[in-house]
Scaffold this motif. Structure first.
Motif, PDB file in Angstrom:
ATOM      1  N   ARG A  66      46.760 -76.254  40.797  1.00 34.24           N
ATOM      2  CA  ARG A  66      46.372 -75.777  42.128  1.00 34.24           C
ATOM      3  C   ARG A  66      47.362 -74.746  42.676  1.00 34.24           C
ATOM      4  O   ARG A  66      46.969 -73.824  43.375  1.00 34.24           O
ATOM      5  N   GLU A  67      48.643 -74.928  42.385  1.00 36.52           N
ATOM      6  CA  GLU A  67      49.691 -74.093  42.980  1.00 36.52           C
ATOM      7  C   GLU A  67      50.019 -72.833  42.178  1.00 36.52           C
ATOM      8  O   GLU A  67      50.775 -71.994  42.658  1.00 36.52           O
ATOM      9  N   THR A  68      49.471 -72.705  40.979  1.00 32.86           N
ATOM     10  CA  THR A  68      49.826 -71.594  40.104  1.00 32.86           C
ATOM     11  C   THR A  68      48.678 -70.599  39.993  1.00 32.86           C
ATOM     12  O   THR A  68      47.527 -70.997  39.849  1.00 32.86           O
ATOM     13  N   SER A  69      49.015 -69.328  40.021  1.00 31.11           N
ATOM     14  CA  SER A  69      48.033 -68.267  39.793  1.00 31.11           C
ATOM     15  C   SER A  69      47.906 -68.054  38.285  1.00 31.11           C
ATOM     16  O   SER A  69      48.896 -67.762  37.608  1.00 31.11           O
ATOM     17  N   TYR A  70      46.712 -68.226  37.743  1.00 28.84           N
ATOM     18  CA  TYR A  70      46.475 -68.056  36.313  1.00 28.84           C
ATOM     19  C   TYR A  70      45.071 -67.522  36.101  1.00 28.84           C
ATOM     20  O   TYR A  70      44.219 -67.595  36.987  1.00 28.84           O
ATOM     21  N   ASP A  71      44.843 -66.983  34.907  1.00 30.44           N
ATOM     22  CA  ASP A  71      43.502 -66.543  34.526  1.00 30.44           C
ATOM     23  C   ASP A  71      42.756 -67.656  33.785  1.00 30.44           C
ATOM     24  O   ASP A  71      41.576 -67.868  34.014  1.00 30.44           O
ATOM     25  N   TRP A  72      43.464 -68.343  32.888  1.00 26.39           N
ATOM     26  CA  TRP A  72      42.875 -69.410  32.090  1.00 26.39           C
ATOM     27  C   TRP A  72      43.828 -70.582  31.995  1.00 26.39           C
ATOM     28  O   TRP A  72      45.046 -70.397  31.900  1.00 26.39           O
ATOM     29  N   ALA A  73      43.259 -71.778  32.003  1.00 20.95           N
ATOM     30  CA  ALA A  73      44.032 -73.007  31.844  1.00 20.95           C
ATOM     31  C   ALA A  73      43.383 -73.853  30.755  1.00 20.95           C
ATOM     32  O   ALA A  73      42.149 -73.915  30.647  1.00 20.95           O
ATOM     33  N   LEU A  74      44.217 -74.486  29.961  1.00 19.87           N
ATOM     34  CA  LEU A  74      43.772 -75.430  28.955  1.00 19.87           C
ATOM     35  C   LEU A  74      44.456 -76.755  29.230  1.00 19.87           C
ATOM     36  O   LEU A  74      45.682 -76.808  29.356  1.00 19.87           O
ATOM     37  N   PHE A  75      43.672 -77.809  29.377  1.00 17.51           N
ATOM     38  CA  PHE A  75      44.189 -79.169  29.546  1.00 17.51           C
ATOM     39  C   PHE A  75      43.826 -79.962  28.313  1.00 17.51           C
ATOM     40  O   PHE A  75      42.721 -79.840  27.780  1.00 17.51           O
ATOM     41  N   HIS A  76      44.749 -80.800  27.851  1.00 22.13           N
ATOM     42  CA  HIS A  76      44.544 -81.594  26.650  1.00 22.13           C
ATOM     43  C   HIS A  76      45.066 -83.007  26.880  1.00 22.13           C
ATOM     44  O   HIS A  76      46.154 -83.190  27.418  1.00 22.13           O
ATOM     45  N   THR A  77      44.276 -83.995  26.513  1.00 18.93           N
ATOM     46  CA  THR A  77      44.737 -85.377  26.497  1.00 18.93           C
ATOM     47  C   THR A  77      44.295 -85.977  25.172  1.00 18.93           C
ATOM     48  O   THR A  77      43.235 -85.633  24.645  1.00 18.93           O
ATOM     49  N   ARG A  78      45.123 -86.837  24.614  1.00 23.77           N
ATOM     50  CA  ARG A  78      44.809 -87.350  23.281  1.00 23.77           C
ATOM     51  C   ARG A  78      45.007 -88.851  23.197  1.00 23.77           C
ATOM     52  O   ARG A  78      45.760 -89.448  23.964  1.00 23.77           O
ATOM     53  N   LEU A  79      44.327 -89.418  22.252  1.00 21.85           N
ATOM     54  CA  LEU A  79      44.505 -90.812  21.869  1.00 21.85           C
ATOM     55  C   LEU A  79      45.143 -90.785  20.490  1.00 21.85           C
ATOM     56  O   LEU A  79      44.591 -90.203  19.551  1.00 21.85           O
ATOM     57  N   ALA A  80      46.320 -91.350  20.364  1.00 13.22           N
ATOM     58  CA  ALA A  80      47.009 -91.374  19.084  1.00 13.22           C
ATOM     59  C   ALA A  80      46.222 -92.217  18.090  1.00 13.22           C
ATOM     60  O   ALA A  80      45.717 -93.286  18.438  1.00 13.22           O
ATOM     61  N   THR A  81      46.084 -91.734  16.891  1.00 12.92           N
ATOM     62  CA  THR A  81      45.390 -92.473  15.846  1.00 12.92           C
ATOM     63  C   THR A  81      46.335 -92.649  14.658  1.00 12.92           C
ATOM     64  O   THR A  81      47.229 -91.841  14.439  1.00 12.92           O
ATOM     65  N   ILE A  82      46.077 -93.673  13.925  1.00 21.05           N
ATOM     66  CA  ILE A  82      46.879 -93.948  12.746  1.00 21.05           C
ATOM     67  C   ILE A  82      45.984 -93.708  11.535  1.00 21.05           C
ATOM     68  O   ILE A  82      44.864 -94.230  11.457  1.00 21.05           O
ATOM     69  N   ARG A  83      46.492 -92.927  10.617  1.00 20.04           N
ATOM     70  CA  ARG A  83      45.727 -92.614   9.420  1.00 20.04           C
ATOM     71  C   ARG A  83      46.486 -93.141   8.202  1.00 20.04           C
ATOM     72  O   ARG A  83      47.689 -92.975   8.108  1.00 20.04           O
TER      73      ARG A  83
END
Length: 86
Positions: A66-83
Motif C-alpha cells: 500500500r505504501e510503495t509506488s510500483y508498477d508490478w508486484a508479485l506475492f508468493h506463499t508456499r507450503l513446504a513439501t518433502i520429496r
C-alpha cells in the motif's frame, strides 16, 4: 504447492476495496501456503524490492504494498513439501 499473485497498483487497490488486501493475502496463505512468504516489486522495468522469509507476515507485506509506488508486484506463499530421493 504455492500460491501466487501478480498485480499492478490498480489491481492492488481493487483487491483492497473488494476483500481487504491483507485478508486476501492471508486467505492465499491458508490455502496451501504459510511455510514462507515473499514478494517482489518492480518500477520502470527494475526490481526495487525483494523480500522473503518464513517469518514474513502478510499484514506487513500488505502495508508495504500500500505504501510503495510500483508498477508490478508479485506475492508468493508456499507450503513446504518433502520429496523422496530417487
Amino acid at each position: 504447492m504455492c500460491r501466487l499473485v501478480l498485480m499492478n497498483k490498480e489491481g492492488e487497490k481493487e483487491i483492497d476495496k473488494k476483500y481487504g488486501l491483507d485478508k486476501y493475502l492471508r486467505y492465499l496463505e491458508k490455502q496451501l501456503g504459510g511455510h514462507g512468504n515473499g514478494y517482489a516489486l518492480m518500477k520502470n522495468g527494475e526490481v526495487i524490492i525483494i523480500d522473503k522469509g518464513v517469518n514474513l507476515d502478510v499484514r506487513d507485506i500488505a502495508k508495504i504494498l500500500r505504501e510503495t509506488s510500483y508498477d508490478w508486484a508479485l506475492f508468493h506463499t508456499r507450503l513446504a513439501t518433502i520429496r523422496r530421493k530417487v
